[in-house]
Motif scaffolding. Structure first.
Motif, PDB file in Angstrom:
ATOM      1  N   VAL A  81      44.531  33.635  41.756  1.00  0.00           N
ATOM      2  CA  VAL A  81      44.983  35.012  41.956  1.00  0.00           C
ATOM      3  C   VAL A  81      45.232  35.605  40.574  1.00  0.00           C
ATOM      4  O   VAL A  81      46.061  35.091  39.815  1.00  0.00           O
ATOM      5  CB  VAL A  81      46.273  35.064  42.797  1.00  0.00           C
ATOM      6  CG1 VAL A  81      46.692  36.518  43.020  1.00  0.00           C
ATOM      7  CG2 VAL A  81      46.046  34.382  44.137  1.00  0.00           C
ATOM      8  N   LEU A  82      44.484  36.658  40.245  1.00  0.00           N
ATOM      9  CA  LEU A  82      44.501  37.217  38.898  1.00  0.00           C
ATOM     10  C   LEU A  82      45.135  38.607  38.919  1.00  0.00           C
ATOM     11  O   LEU A  82      44.562  39.550  39.442  1.00  0.00           O
ATOM     12  CB  LEU A  82      43.064  37.309  38.356  1.00  0.00           C
ATOM     13  CG  LEU A  82      42.235  36.025  38.457  1.00  0.00           C
ATOM     14  CD1 LEU A  82      40.822  36.266  37.912  1.00  0.00           C
ATOM     15  CD2 LEU A  82      42.893  34.887  37.712  1.00  0.00           C
ATOM     16  N   PRO A  83      46.327  38.739  38.362  1.00  0.00           N
ATOM     17  CA  PRO A  83      46.997  40.054  38.311  1.00  0.00           C
ATOM     18  C   PRO A  83      46.251  41.022  37.383  1.00  0.00           C
ATOM     19  O   PRO A  83      45.318  40.625  36.677  1.00  0.00           O
ATOM     20  CB  PRO A  83      48.384  39.716  37.737  1.00  0.00           C
ATOM     21  CG  PRO A  83      48.537  38.251  37.849  1.00  0.00           C
ATOM     22  CD  PRO A  83      47.151  37.690  37.758  1.00  0.00           C
ATOM     23  N   PRO A  84      46.682  42.277  37.364  1.00  0.00           N
ATOM     24  CA  PRO A  84      46.092  43.229  36.405  1.00  0.00           C
ATOM     25  C   PRO A  84      46.145  42.678  34.983  1.00  0.00           C
ATOM     26  O   PRO A  84      47.161  42.135  34.557  1.00  0.00           O
ATOM     27  CB  PRO A  84      46.985  44.457  36.574  1.00  0.00           C
ATOM     28  CG  PRO A  84      47.428  44.386  37.997  1.00  0.00           C
ATOM     29  CD  PRO A  84      47.617  42.928  38.283  1.00  0.00           C
ATOM     30  N   VAL A  85      45.035  42.826  34.250  1.00  0.00           N
ATOM     31  CA  VAL A  85      44.858  42.146  32.962  1.00  0.00           C
ATOM     32  C   VAL A  85      45.272  43.018  31.778  1.00  0.00           C
ATOM     33  O   VAL A  85      45.250  44.247  31.846  1.00  0.00           O
ATOM     34  CB  VAL A  85      43.384  41.704  32.783  1.00  0.00           C
ATOM     35  CG1 VAL A  85      42.983  40.788  33.926  1.00  0.00           C
ATOM     36  CG2 VAL A  85      42.447  42.902  32.689  1.00  0.00           C
ATOM     37  N   CYS A  86      45.643  42.336  30.675  1.00  0.00           N
ATOM     38  CA  CYS A  86      46.059  43.083  29.484  1.00  0.00           C
ATOM     39  C   CYS A  86      45.913  42.218  28.236  1.00  0.00           C
ATOM     40  O   CYS A  86      46.859  42.047  27.473  1.00  0.00           O
ATOM     41  CB  CYS A  86      47.484  43.581  29.620  1.00  0.00           C
ATOM     42  SG  CYS A  86      48.686  42.299  29.996  1.00  0.00           S
ATOM     43  N   GLY A  87      44.742  41.680  28.021  1.00  0.00           N
ATOM     44  CA  GLY A  87      44.526  40.840  26.849  1.00  0.00           C
ATOM     45  C   GLY A  87      44.339  41.658  25.591  1.00  0.00           C
ATOM     46  O   GLY A  87      44.448  42.882  25.578  1.00  0.00           O
ATOM     47  N   GLY A  88      44.047  40.943  24.516  1.00  0.00           N
ATOM     48  CA  GLY A  88      43.796  41.602  23.251  1.00  0.00           C
ATOM     49  C   GLY A  88      45.018  41.643  22.352  1.00  0.00           C
ATOM     50  O   GLY A  88      46.073  41.142  22.703  1.00  0.00           O
TER      51      GLY A  88
END
Lengths: 88, 161
Positions: A81-88
């Motif tokens: 289950v992958l929540p909203p992403v915010c990498g970088g």
């Protein structure tokens, strides 16, 4: 019935101390129905409203691809289950 | 050893990142331009003093999505572009590098554009998450971009009822 092991990522790791939760579900269950079961289990274990909102905004996926709400579960396996992403 | 033209190298790990390694990875005699983007943990975010940021990732899809993004960039700006993209996971102190994107291209215009494309797409498509650790002892997972499509359907249904 099939066994589906669910692994959580990002902020959804915090609602449960276990690294994964296994659900016994009918073969042919759709992802949106699994989502409902996961939400029920999270509520039963005391997950807060914010976690349930994040679950609703998360995508279910396998190692190969994200799944749509109509995707059908065809056997035992592991889903993430992958929540909203915010990498970088 | 010279990098092959059009090579894409992607990595996600807990190892500290190196900009030198990124530049070396995309160097090629045919590439006149080498563009490097390095993202670092900054000290302040929305008025709160940050001590560290914890990065979580789902590597199988993060790696494949990053590769897809680089392939899209090659389609737009040239198959000869080289890419080296590395994202770190684990707990990083302020100032440490979280992501390095190196792009090699025959000419600079394509390298600048492709580099920008990769970081902008990474932020909204790649399964990576960050949690900030603040000076006051609190922590917070940062809001992100949803990968799912069913939210749009829910909104449409709500508008129609």
């Amino acid at each position: 019935m099939i066994n589906v092991s669910i692994q959580f990522f990002g902020s959804l790791r915090d609602w449960n101390t276990k690294s994964s939760v296994t659900f016994k579900v009918p073969l042919g269950l759709k992802v949106n129905e699994l989502r409902t079961l996961v939400a029920q289990e999270m509520k039963a274990q005391g997950a807060d409203h914010r976690s349930l909102e994040i679950l609703n905004a998360s995508v279910f996926a396998t190692e190969e691809t994200t799944l749509t709400e109509d995707s059908i579960l065809s056997g035992d396996g592991v889903l993430v289950v992958l929540p909203p992403v915010c990498g970088g | 050893m010279e990098t092959c033209v059009g090579e894409i190298q992607i990595d996600i790990s807990e190892k500290p990142l190196s900009t030198d390694q990124g530049l070396a990875a995309i160097a090629s005699l045919s590439q006149g331009a080498q563009i490097l983007f390095a993202g670092a943990v900054r000290e302040w975010n929305h008025g709160r003093k940050v001590l560290a940021v914890g990065y979580d990732a789902y590597p199988p899809l993060a790696l494949s999505e990053l590769r897809k993004i680089c392939l899209e960039a090659q389609e737009r700006w040239g198959n000869s572009l080289n890419f080296w993209v590395s994202h770190r996971t684990g707990k990083l102190a302020v100032g440490e590098l979280s992501v390095v994107i190196a792009v090699g291209s025959p000419h600079r215009d394509e390298a600048y554009q492709a580099s920008r494309y990769v970081i902008e797409e990474l932020k909204v498509r790649v399964p990576i998450w960050k949690k900030e650790f603040y000076e006051d002892g609190e922590t917070e997972w940062l809001k992100g971009h949803a990968l799912c499509t069913h939210l749009a359907s829910q909104s449409a249904e709500a508008r129609n009822t």
